[in-house]
Motif scaffolding. Structure first.
Motif: not given
Length: 154
Positions: A71-81, A140-154
């Protein structure tokens, strides 16, 4: 509706969050949960469960959601408010929900990762390390590959 789970490194961090939430309804006061090997507290924030805990299980493996270095190495950053919040990768959360046999939780994760992509290497590693049954792993087979990118919440 789900809940909010916060993982912190030290027991004093759980106590600090408890102090900050002292005016809110306390469901479970900070305490050591021996079977889970975690220091834990639960509050209710506008009817939503808000949990904060440590997980104190020795583990060197990165495929876990709530223990070891994962959890300390594999995370995404979410911008929330205007606040940036580090959130554990959904790939790690998915394997936890598989093993808890909670389709009401893993089905939305499967849908999201199927649409938005997944870190396939991390997902496969977590499936292997955690011993996810093949009947679930094949979902989980057939998922497209991606890399972590920042996400925004509501």
């Amino acid at each position: 509706m789900g809940d909010v789970d916060i993982l912190v490194e030290r027991r004093q961090d759980v106590d600090a969050v408890a102090e900050a939430l002292a005016d809110l309804p306390c469901v479970t006061a900070p305490q050591w949960l021996a079977p889970a090997r975690q220091y834990f507290a639960r509050y209710s924030v506008d009817g939503v469960g808000f949990e904060v805990s440590t997980v104190e299980v020795p583990c060197d493996e990165e495929g876990w959601e709530c223990q070891g270095p994962g959890p300390w190495r594999h995370y995404v950053t979410v911008d929330c408010g205007g606040h940036r919040i580090a959130c554990v990768r959904l790939e790690l959360r998915l394997t936890t929900e598989f093993l808890r046999d909670r389709p009401d939780r893993y089905q939305p994760l499967l849908a999201h990762l199927g649409t938005h992509g997944a870190d396939l290497e991390l997902l496969q590693h977590s499936i292997t390390v955690r011993g996810v049954p093949e009947t679930l792993a094949r979902l989980t087979r057939g998922f497209p590959a991606t890399v972590a990118t920042p996400t925004r919440c509501g």
